[in-house]
Design a protein around this motif. Sequence first.
Motif, PDB file in Angstrom:
ATOM      1  N   VAL A 198       0.863  -1.190   0.000  1.00 21.73           N
ATOM      2  CA  VAL A 198       0.000   0.000   0.000  1.00 21.73           C
ATOM      3  C   VAL A 198       0.896   1.235   0.000  1.00 21.73           C
ATOM      4  O   VAL A 198       1.341   1.687   1.039  1.00 21.73           O
ATOM      5  N   GLY A 199       1.157   1.768  -1.180  1.00 21.76           N
ATOM      6  CA  GLY A 199       2.110   2.863  -1.294  1.00 21.76           C
ATOM      7  C   GLY A 199       1.555   4.206  -0.857  1.00 21.76           C
ATOM      8  O   GLY A 199       2.299   5.097  -0.477  1.00 21.76           O
ATOM      9  N   ALA A 200       0.228   4.351  -0.909  1.00 20.93           N
ATOM     10  CA  ALA A 200      -0.391   5.647  -0.620  1.00 20.93           C
ATOM     11  C   ALA A 200      -1.186   5.590   0.683  1.00 20.93           C
ATOM     12  O   ALA A 200      -1.299   4.543   1.312  1.00 20.93           O
ATOM     13  N   SER A 201      -1.727   6.709   1.045  1.00 14.52           N
ATOM     14  CA  SER A 201      -2.635   6.897   2.193  1.00 14.52           C
ATOM     15  C   SER A 201      -2.179   6.144   3.444  1.00 14.52           C
ATOM     16  O   SER A 201      -1.213   6.533   4.084  1.00 14.52           O
ATOM     17  N   SER A 202      -2.865   5.071   3.789  1.00 12.93           N
ATOM     18  CA  SER A 202      -2.584   4.391   5.060  1.00 12.93           C
ATOM     19  C   SER A 202      -1.248   3.645   5.061  1.00 12.93           C
ATOM     20  O   SER A 202      -0.719   3.347   6.128  1.00 12.93           O
ATOM     21  N   GLY A 203      -0.678   3.377   3.888  1.00 10.54           N
ATOM     22  CA  GLY A 203       0.572   2.623   3.814  1.00 10.54           C
ATOM     23  C   GLY A 203       1.721   3.253   4.590  1.00 10.54           C
ATOM     24  O   GLY A 203       2.281   2.636   5.495  1.00 10.54           O
ATOM     25  N   ARG A 235     -20.202  18.636   4.954  1.00 10.20           N
ATOM     26  CA  ARG A 235     -20.872  17.417   4.480  1.00 10.20           C
ATOM     27  C   ARG A 235     -20.259  16.155   5.083  1.00 10.20           C
ATOM     28  O   ARG A 235     -20.831  15.074   4.994  1.00 10.20           O
ATOM     29  N   SER A 236     -19.069  16.289   5.689  1.00  4.40           N
ATOM     30  CA  SER A 236     -18.474  15.126   6.361  1.00  4.40           C
ATOM     31  C   SER A 236     -19.089  14.896   7.745  1.00  4.40           C
ATOM     32  O   SER A 236     -18.854  13.862   8.367  1.00  4.40           O
ATOM     33  N   LEU A 237     -19.892  15.849   8.221  1.00  2.00           N
ATOM     34  CA  LEU A 237     -20.563  15.702   9.516  1.00  2.00           C
ATOM     35  C   LEU A 237     -21.520  14.519   9.494  1.00  2.00           C
ATOM     36  O   LEU A 237     -22.180  14.254   8.489  1.00  2.00           O
ATOM     37  N   GLY A 238     -21.610  13.827  10.623  1.00  2.00           N
ATOM     38  CA  GLY A 238     -22.559  12.722  10.743  1.00  2.00           C
ATOM     39  C   GLY A 238     -22.008  11.389  10.299  1.00  2.00           C
ATOM     40  O   GLY A 238     -22.677  10.358  10.448  1.00  2.00           O
ATOM     41  N   HIS A 239     -20.783  11.386   9.750  1.00  2.00           N
ATOM     42  CA  HIS A 239     -20.198  10.145   9.243  1.00  2.00           C
ATOM     43  C   HIS A 239     -18.916   9.811  10.008  1.00  2.00           C
ATOM     44  O   HIS A 239     -18.079  10.684  10.228  1.00  2.00           O
ATOM     45  N   MET A 240     -18.766   8.549  10.379  1.00  2.00           N
ATOM     46  CA  MET A 240     -17.551   8.115  11.070  1.00  2.00           C
ATOM     47  C   MET A 240     -16.377   8.112  10.108  1.00  2.00           C
ATOM     48  O   MET A 240     -16.515   7.706   8.947  1.00  2.00           O
ATOM     49  N   ASP A 241     -15.235   8.551  10.602  1.00  2.00           N
ATOM     50  CA  ASP A 241     -14.026   8.504   9.774  1.00  2.00           C
ATOM     51  C   ASP A 241     -13.618   7.048   9.552  1.00  2.00           C
ATOM     52  O   ASP A 241     -13.489   6.291  10.521  1.00  2.00           O
ATOM     53  N   PRO A 242     -13.399   6.627   8.298  1.00  2.00           N
ATOM     54  CA  PRO A 242     -13.045   5.228   8.046  1.00  2.00           C
ATOM     55  C   PRO A 242     -11.705   4.816   8.655  1.00  2.00           C
ATOM     56  O   PRO A 242     -11.532   3.672   9.084  1.00  2.00           O
ATOM     57  N   GLY A 243     -10.757   5.753   8.714  1.00  2.00           N
ATOM     58  CA  GLY A 243      -9.463   5.447   9.322  1.00  2.00           C
ATOM     59  C   GLY A 243      -9.583   5.191  10.817  1.00  2.00           C
ATOM     60  O   GLY A 243      -8.906   4.321  11.370  1.00  2.00           O
TER      61      GLY A 243
END
Length: 213
Positions: free
Chosen positions: A79-84, A188-196
């Motif tokens: 996983v080269g990007a983001s969480s990697g 618009r990100s309100l109300g949603h759990m962060d996936p990370g």
Amino acid sequence: MTTIDTARLASMFAAIADAMSADRDRLCALDGIIGDADHGIAMELGFSAARDAVAALDTGATNPTTLLNTAAKSFLNAVGASSGPLYATAFMRGAAAVKGKATLDDADAVAMFQAIAKGIQDRGKAEPGEKTMMDAWAPAAQAAGEALASGKGLAGSLEAAVQAAKAGAEATKAMIATKGRASRLGERSLGHMDPGAASAVTVIEAMRVALTD
């Protein structure tokens, strides 16, 4: 007092990989709301690669530091990007925290856990409250340290970490993202759990089960 050897750490990566496979679709659905719907896939790929890499080691002749560095490298290759880079840095920090140890006692394991969290924070340059995985990892690391200091063993310390991570992930629903792709959504990100943060809970719970049950 728990004694964790290299084989037990290898089994921890297997447990996290299994948990990620089971949680992949939920994480992708969460990520689809505020990201690009691939977080679960990336986490499954990274931890499957780490599991396979550490499983190939001769655990009898490998110390915890080497195992954790092996996991870090394989995660980043997968996983080269983001969480990697975040989890690769995390496991390298964990490796450094237990350098010179052949086995880990309760305090060593909590030190490793806290170093993992700090690695993610340093690499991602995120603070709690910004709707990232640090909203789960930071309170979990703090709770584990406090539980250990209060006389609880590793099982109690990691249970405290899990509960703190769950509360932290839940709290991200009320936050506006300021980091990463989700920040483009603003309110618009309100109300949603962060996936990370959601996947961090899965990682921490799998670690608890693998290291203490």
